[in-house]
Design a protein around this motif. Sequence first.
Motif, short mmCIF file in Angstrom:
data_model
loop_
_atom_site.label_atom_id
_atom_site.label_comp_id
_atom_site.label_asym_id
_atom_site.label_seq_id
_atom_site.Cartn_x
_atom_site.Cartn_y
_atom_site.Cartn_z
N LYS A 185 0.84 -1.21 0.00
CA LYS A 185 0.00 0.00 0.00
C LYS A 185 0.87 1.26 0.00
N VAL A 186 1.98 1.22 0.76
CA VAL A 186 2.88 2.37 0.80
C VAL A 186 3.53 2.57 -0.57
N LEU A 187 3.95 1.48 -1.20
CA LEU A 187 4.58 1.58 -2.51
C LEU A 187 3.62 2.18 -3.54
N CYS A 188 2.35 1.86 -3.42
CA CYS A 188 1.35 2.47 -4.32
C CYS A 188 1.28 3.98 -4.11
N LYS A 189 1.39 4.40 -2.88
CA LYS A 189 1.29 5.83 -2.57
C LYS A 189 2.47 6.61 -3.15
N ILE A 190 3.62 5.97 -3.27
CA ILE A 190 4.79 6.67 -3.82
C ILE A 190 5.00 6.30 -5.29
N ASP A 191 3.95 5.72 -5.90
CA ASP A 191 3.94 5.42 -7.34
C ASP A 191 4.97 4.37 -7.76
N ASP A 192 5.33 3.50 -6.85
CA ASP A 192 6.18 2.36 -7.21
C ASP A 192 5.25 1.19 -7.54
N LEU A 193 4.60 1.26 -8.72
CA LEU A 193 3.57 0.30 -9.07
C LEU A 193 4.14 -1.11 -9.28
N LYS A 194 5.32 -1.19 -9.83
CA LYS A 194 5.94 -2.50 -10.04
C LYS A 194 6.21 -3.19 -8.71
N GLY A 195 6.79 -2.43 -7.77
CA GLY A 195 7.06 -3.01 -6.45
C GLY A 195 5.78 -3.38 -5.73
N ALA A 196 4.74 -2.54 -5.87
CA ALA A 196 3.46 -2.82 -5.22
C ALA A 196 2.84 -4.09 -5.79
N ALA A 197 2.88 -4.24 -7.13
CA ALA A 197 2.31 -5.43 -7.76
C ALA A 197 3.03 -6.69 -7.29
N GLU A 198 4.34 -6.63 -7.20
CA GLU A 198 5.10 -7.79 -6.72
C GLU A 198 4.74 -8.11 -5.27
N ALA A 199 4.57 -7.07 -4.46
CA ALA A 199 4.22 -7.29 -3.05
C ALA A 199 2.83 -7.92 -2.93
N TYR A 200 1.86 -7.41 -3.66
CA TYR A 200 0.51 -7.94 -3.59
C TYR A 200 0.46 -9.40 -4.05
N TYR A 201 1.13 -9.69 -5.16
CA TYR A 201 1.12 -11.06 -5.66
C TYR A 201 1.80 -12.01 -4.68
N ASP A 202 2.88 -11.55 -4.06
CA ASP A 202 3.59 -12.38 -3.09
C ASP A 202 2.71 -12.67 -1.88
N VAL A 203 1.93 -11.67 -1.45
CA VAL A 203 1.02 -11.87 -0.32
C VAL A 203 -0.03 -12.93 -0.67
N ILE A 204 -0.65 -12.79 -1.85
CA ILE A 204 -1.67 -13.75 -2.28
C ILE A 204 -1.07 -15.16 -2.35
N SER A 205 0.15 -15.26 -2.89
CA SER A 205 0.81 -16.56 -3.02
C SER A 205 1.05 -17.20 -1.66
N LYS A 206 1.45 -16.40 -0.68
CA LYS A 206 1.70 -16.93 0.67
C LYS A 206 0.40 -17.39 1.34
N LEU A 207 -0.66 -16.60 1.19
CA LEU A 207 -1.91 -16.93 1.87
C LEU A 207 -2.61 -18.13 1.24
N MET A 208 -2.51 -18.30 -0.07
CA MET A 208 -3.21 -19.39 -0.73
C MET A 208 -2.59 -20.76 -0.47
N VAL A 209 -1.39 -20.78 0.08
CA VAL A 209 -0.77 -22.07 0.41
C VAL A 209 -0.69 -22.30 1.91
N GLN A 210 -1.34 -21.42 2.69
CA GLN A 210 -1.35 -21.61 4.13
C GLN A 210 -2.13 -22.87 4.48
N ALA A 211 -1.57 -23.71 5.32
CA ALA A 211 -2.25 -24.95 5.71
C ALA A 211 -3.48 -24.66 6.56
N ASP A 212 -3.41 -23.62 7.38
CA ASP A 212 -4.52 -23.30 8.29
C ASP A 212 -4.72 -21.79 8.29
N LEU A 213 -5.32 -21.27 7.24
CA LEU A 213 -5.58 -19.83 7.14
C LEU A 213 -6.71 -19.48 8.10
N PRO A 214 -6.48 -18.57 9.07
CA PRO A 214 -7.50 -18.28 10.09
C PRO A 214 -8.77 -17.68 9.52
#
Length: 544
Positions: A185-214
């Motif tokens: 979200k911070v990277l989006c605010k400073i217009d680092d769209l590439k970094g923000a996209a990588e961060a968002y995708y990495d978050v989704i990737s981590k959460l979708m493979v969680q064995a026990d997502l709360p």
Amino acid sequence: MIRNSFGIKFRLLIAASVLLSQQLVALADETAKLNPPVKPGESVVANGSFAWREALLEGRKQQELKHLTVAQSCFEAALKEAKRVHASDADLIICYRALGEIFVQQDIAEDANQNYKRALRLLKKNTRENFALLAETYGNLADIAYFDGDYPRAKKLFADGLKVLADANQRSSYLYASLQLRYGKVLCKIDDLKGAAEAYYDVISKLMVQADLPNNILLVDALADYTDLFRNNFDQSAVRESSVQRELLKDDPKMFGNGKGVAPSAFSAAVAARLADQAVASLQLKNKQETSSSSASSNRLTSPEGSSVSVSVNADRDAGQNFGNGLPGSNVIHPDRPLNDLALDQQVSQQRIDFYERMVSVDIKSLGPNHPSVARDLISLATVYLAQNNFSEAKPLLQRALVIYESSYGAKSALTDRTRTLIGVISEEQRVRDAGQPPATEYVSKLPVVPVAAQTPEVALRLNYLALQCLSYGKTDQALVLYSWALATTARTAGERSMLAACCLNDYARVLRASSDSQTATQYENDAAAIVRSNIVRKATAKL
């Protein structure tokens, strides 16, 4: 009168809150008088002073009740007492973080900042043991900077927190995903769209493979933020068409059914089990009668298909040894028994077949063989066979009904046309089966395992749309992974043989072809076509 009453109650509440805070501060002062100061190195237990914990607990209660001013006084009293008794660094950290949290809730950023910084200094003394709390405190400070508009400082603090977790080999943790999402979200605010996209995708990737997502709160937030990044910064006219989007335009309220991720109620399970018990008991009684009527030396029966199968005289006893307490004679309810469910389905289907066969016979005798009522009975009988995927029995019945409809209503009537279409779909399904193609639901075995918390319609639709965005803007590798998750969640929420699943299969196949995996793409397209045919059969049968 009502307004005055509210004002009086509000003033009384404020007065009570102030009085309570004053009493807590007085309690802390009185405790300090009764308990002499603890010398450095002296045991707190030996000194007998735990008043700071009582004040802290009271503060938590007041915080839950949204009495923030009172809670603040409790936390301040707890910190004062903890310092007096020379409490451990861990205890002081608890007090500082509690104060930081309560100041954030009251929008007092400066005081919140100071308390989180004091906690941070203590946490840094032992980074290895306190890595989770240290990273979280970095995140708290970064949140304050973010909401104050100091994005460079927020970026640095989030990066520091992520580094702490990375050094502790916690990159796959839920906390790391939480910090990384806020970092994006911070990277989006400073217009680092590439970094923000990588961060968002990495978050989704981590959460979708969680064995026990709360829960799916963080996942939905990440999906929404990544989608908004595309919407707000790229030309949406470049977004391709999607089979799923076209299906959604139909606005079918039953599109997702009850959802695969929702467990059935205990009542439904109990009723299903009792019905299944009755069905199996009936079949076992029938088997006993057939066994007793046969010769004692042969002990062989012939199956409905004509194959000979061996049957033990003591079948019930043998079954009891094999299945334990799962026998229907037991008074205990066992909801998950596929054998019983199959027996129940077979019994109910046979009862329906017998009923409709009698109806056909009665109508032929009373109305004649070419009456439309006979055709309706034939179609009803064919419906039972279609539910069993027994096309060889259903097709001749439909063909007989078609002849009656054509002679009664003409070749271009709605009933005639629907029956003819249904026969064509069945013929195509038989051709596919004769060609040896695998079942339409075989694709499910190839899908990734997704957390139960992610198996919701909202997550399924967001994954589908985000995958489409990635495909439209050249992120094919990400689109491939996102579509695999989208298909998995769609199949588990809408159903493996639902129209939405078929549409998602077609969309996924398009990405696979773009990735030069034509073989899998063709298989998924065939699966989608088979699902569409089965849905056509179901809907057409319902209209006949």
